[in-house]
Design a protein around this motif. Structure first.
Motif, PDB file in Angstrom:
ATOM      1  N   VAL A   1       0.839  -1.206   0.000  1.00  0.00           N
ATOM      2  CA  VAL A   1       0.000   0.000   0.000  1.00  0.00           C
ATOM      3  C   VAL A   1       0.869   1.248   0.000  1.00  0.00           C
ATOM      4  N   PHE A   2       1.859   1.275   0.876  1.00  0.00           N
ATOM      5  CA  PHE A   2       2.718   2.454   0.967  1.00  0.00           C
ATOM      6  C   PHE A   2       3.539   2.647  -0.304  1.00  0.00           C
ATOM      7  N   ASP A   3       3.937   1.550  -0.939  1.00  0.00           N
ATOM      8  CA  ASP A   3       4.658   1.663  -2.208  1.00  0.00           C
ATOM      9  C   ASP A   3       3.755   2.249  -3.292  1.00  0.00           C
ATOM     10  N   ALA A   4       2.466   1.891  -3.272  1.00  0.00           N
ATOM     11  CA  ALA A   4       1.528   2.456  -4.243  1.00  0.00           C
ATOM     12  C   ALA A   4       1.384   3.960  -4.022  1.00  0.00           C
ATOM     13  N   PHE A   5       1.270   4.377  -2.755  1.00  0.00           N
ATOM     14  CA  PHE A   5       1.235   5.812  -2.461  1.00  0.00           C
ATOM     15  C   PHE A   5       2.511   6.485  -2.967  1.00  0.00           C
ATOM     16  N   GLU A   6       3.635   5.842  -2.729  1.00  0.00           N
ATOM     17  CA  GLU A   6       4.922   6.409  -3.151  1.00  0.00           C
ATOM     18  C   GLU A   6       4.960   6.634  -4.661  1.00  0.00           C
TER      19      GLU A   6
ATOM     20  N   TRP B   1     -19.792  12.605  -3.392  1.00  0.00           N
ATOM     21  CA  TRP B   1     -18.632  13.065  -4.171  1.00  0.00           C
ATOM     22  C   TRP B   1     -17.359  12.411  -3.662  1.00  0.00           C
ATOM     23  N   HIS B   2     -17.161  12.398  -2.356  1.00  0.00           N
ATOM     24  CA  HIS B   2     -15.951  11.800  -1.821  1.00  0.00           C
ATOM     25  C   HIS B   2     -15.920  10.291  -2.043  1.00  0.00           C
ATOM     26  N   ARG B   3     -17.068   9.649  -2.104  1.00  0.00           N
ATOM     27  CA  ARG B   3     -17.097   8.214  -2.410  1.00  0.00           C
ATOM     28  C   ARG B   3     -16.508   7.954  -3.786  1.00  0.00           C
ATOM     29  N   VAL B   4     -16.945   8.708  -4.770  1.00  0.00           N
ATOM     30  CA  VAL B   4     -16.428   8.539  -6.134  1.00  0.00           C
ATOM     31  C   VAL B   4     -14.952   8.936  -6.186  1.00  0.00           C
ATOM     32  N   PHE B   5     -14.605  10.006  -5.532  1.00  0.00           N
ATOM     33  CA  PHE B   5     -13.223  10.509  -5.505  1.00  0.00           C
ATOM     34  C   PHE B   5     -12.276   9.449  -4.952  1.00  0.00           C
ATOM     35  N   LEU B   6     -12.656   8.812  -3.841  1.00  0.00           N
ATOM     36  CA  LEU B   6     -11.819   7.770  -3.246  1.00  0.00           C
ATOM     37  C   LEU B   6     -11.718   6.551  -4.155  1.00  0.00           C
ATOM     38  N   ALA B   7     -12.829   6.155  -4.755  1.00  0.00           N
ATOM     39  CA  ALA B   7     -12.796   4.989  -5.640  1.00  0.00           C
ATOM     40  C   ALA B   7     -11.878   5.247  -6.834  1.00  0.00           C
ATOM     41  N   ALA B   8     -11.901   6.475  -7.343  1.00  0.00           N
ATOM     42  CA  ALA B   8     -11.034   6.827  -8.473  1.00  0.00           C
ATOM     43  C   ALA B   8      -9.565   6.803  -8.056  1.00  0.00           C
ATOM     44  N   PHE B   9      -9.272   7.330  -6.877  1.00  0.00           N
ATOM     45  CA  PHE B   9      -7.889   7.307  -6.393  1.00  0.00           C
ATOM     46  C   PHE B   9      -7.425   5.864  -6.171  1.00  0.00           C
ATOM     47  N   GLU B  10      -8.301   5.056  -5.607  1.00  0.00           N
ATOM     48  CA  GLU B  10      -7.980   3.651  -5.390  1.00  0.00           C
ATOM     49  C   GLU B  10      -7.702   2.951  -6.716  1.00  0.00           C
ATOM     50  N   GLU B  11      -8.421   3.355  -7.749  1.00  0.00           N
ATOM     51  CA  GLU B  11      -8.178   2.805  -9.084  1.00  0.00           C
ATOM     52  C   GLU B  11      -6.744   3.095  -9.526  1.00  0.00           C
ATOM     53  N   GLU B  12      -6.291   4.323  -9.258  1.00  0.00           N
ATOM     54  CA  GLU B  12      -4.915   4.676  -9.616  1.00  0.00           C
ATOM     55  C   GLU B  12      -3.905   3.890  -8.782  1.00  0.00           C
ATOM     56  N   MET B  13      -4.202   3.666  -7.515  1.00  0.00           N
ATOM     57  CA  MET B  13      -3.330   2.838  -6.684  1.00  0.00           C
ATOM     58  C   MET B  13      -3.184   1.446  -7.275  1.00  0.00           C
ATOM     59  N   ARG B  14      -4.301   0.893  -7.729  1.00  0.00           N
ATOM     60  CA  ARG B  14      -4.310  -0.485  -8.210  1.00  0.00           C
ATOM     61  C   ARG B  14      -3.695  -0.613  -9.604  1.00  0.00           C
TER      62      ARG B  14
END
Length: 491
Positions: free
Chosen positions: A111-116, A147-160
């Protein structure tokens, strides 16, 4: 940082000028300022000194305003709008979110590597700037949660996209509540988020820069005058479940700060205040990875409420429970059910209410509970501390001293994230805290906690204004002095 260095250089000479009548200086002006100077020099109808003053003022007004870039929104359009994100299943597949302390060391590192990687490639910065832009389209109103639900899901998509095996963890701070001094929770150690006071000097996010082109700051549990912000605790969540309708736990036109102590947005604000520093400013809170794990937990609480709505005592369809009137504080635009979402213009706010987000995109592991507490090395079950309200016991976080890991990561990128994101005009205001702050002794905090549990007191609806407006930060002050120095020289 270049502006800070120039400011320091200029200030040395300005200080010396009071001791000696004359001094020499070498000044490299920002390109925009020099262009403005050159342009005004050819205008016969203006006072050249006043024109230079105006150039300097315009430059600093510009860089201290949110500096969202056209390519930021182009990124969101290309990655999400053009691909109709939200209408089909997630491109990287379904995922399940867990509390950060229940992850194995290997999964945590992933997880931390994905943030990095998102920090290094600038995507974290794009999300941070979008969150700080057009604030009132998704804060202080009904659109806040979807709005924040969609925002988080989109960010999680980038992490993955960096690692398809990771998901966005949540930070369940109700387990920190039972530590006499919650700022001593193990999450503020090298094993998790790094230190919680000052710039980040330990852990996976050491040395990271935030929205002000300066290193991210935190100020856990810092009292602002008579006010102390608070973390959400289990009784707050339990209180939310006494309601049935979405409008009863979200922000409308009514008295936001004193009308409802079970307003989930307001409870969320208090956690931003409690972390302090960059997190207490909407403009640049999204640059600190803690933001994402905080909001994942807020989303989990909302999902618990949505499940509660569908039970027989409420019998409400959460997909169609978005109000059509009484939508936001001061009637700010953007909070209607069919208003489009900022940065996700192909979606309406009501699209964030769809069940498919938590059936097709992601779901949650339940909050750690006794006796297993997620089988985490960093949690334990306490059946005595709050036995009247929670007779089966509560999971409690271990403390900083229980972290024995050494974090190894690539050297941090010293480059800032290119654009500022603070104008100091918006304050997060949360619920009044319970009196435990970092300046109390452990014995004092332990007594406060004991008294709170004994009385099972309700959350106070009193509120506190965060002192962290951004304008008090040392580096903004330095920038201000730089402006004064330049005006001094050119006058």
């Amino acid at each position: 940082m270049a502006a800070i260095a120039i400011a320091s250089f200029i200030l040395i000479f300005v200080s010396n000028s009071f001791a000696t009548a004359d001094f020499e200086y070498t000044l490299t002006l920002p390109e925009k300022v020099q262009e403005c100077f050159d342009h005004s020099a050819h205008l016969s109808q203006v006072d050249h000194k006043l024109a230079k003053d105006a150039c300097i003022r315009a430059y600093f007004a510009d860089i201290l305003e949110p500096s969202i870039r056209e390519d930021d929104y182009l990124f969101f359009k290309t990655e999400f709008e053009d691909k109709r994100y939200g209408f089909l299943g997630p491109p990287t597949g379904f995922r399940r979110r867990s509390d950060i302390r229940t992850l194995s060391r290997r999964d945590r590192k992933a997880v931390f590597d994905a943030f990095e990687e998102l920090y290094q490639n600038g995507i974290l910065g794009r999300f941070g700037r979008v969150h700080g832009d057009q604030m009132f389209r998704k804060h202080k109103g009904r659109a806040f949660l979807p709005w924040h639900r969609v925002f988080l899901a989109a960010f999680e998509e980038e992490m993955r996209k960096t690692n398809p095996d990771v998901s966005l963890p949540y930070w369940d701070y109700t387990m920190d509540y039972y530590i006499p001094a919650p700022e001593n929770s193990v999450v503020w150690s090298n094993c998790f988020f790094g230190n919680g006071y000052g710039i980040i000097t330990s852990g996976p996010f050491e040395g990271w820069y935030g929205g002000l082109n300066n290193q991210i700051h935190r100020k856990l549990a810092e009292r602002h005058g008579q006010c102390l912000p608070k973390l959400i605790h289990k009784a707050d969540i339990k209180g939310l479940m006494d309601f049935c309708k979405y409008q009863e736990i979200t922000t409308g036109e009514g008295d936001y700060y004193h009308g409802n102590p079970f307003n989930l947005e307001l409870l969320h604000d208090g956690v931003h205040d409690w972390v302090g520093g960059d997190m207490e400013q909407v403009k640049y809170s999204g640059f600190d990875p803690v933001f994402w794990m905080h909001h994942a937990f807020i989303d989990l609480i909302w999902e618990q409420f949505r499940q509660h709505q569908q039970q027989s005592d409420c019998n409400i369809d959460p997909e169609n429970d978005y109000p059509e009137v009484n939508l936001s504080q001061d009637n700010k635009d953007g909070h209607g059910p069919y208003d489009t979402m900022q940065a996700f213009e192909h979606l309406y706010n009501i699209d964030g209410m769809k069940n498919t987000w938590t059936t097709d995109f992601y779901s949650y592991e339940p909050q750690p509970h006794c006796p297993e507490c997620g089988n985490s090395t960093y949690l334990y079950c306490d059946k005595r501390i709050d036995s009247i309200r929670f007779p089966n016991g509560v999971c409690v976080s271990k403390e900083i001293s229980d972290c024995k890991e050494r974090w190894r990561r690539n050297a941090p990128n010293p480059a800032p994230l290119h654009h500022t994101a603070c104008d100091g005009k918006f304050l997060i205001m949360g619920m009044q805290g319970d009196g435990r702050d970092r300046n109390n002794t452990d014995a004092e905090n332990r007594k406060i906690l004991s008294d709170l549990i004994a009385h099972a007191s309700n959350t106070s609806p009193d509120t506190c204004t965060s002192a962290g407006t951004g304008s008090s930060r040392r580096d903004i002050a330095m920038t201000f002095y730089f402006a004064l120095a330049v005006l001094f020289i050119f006058n």
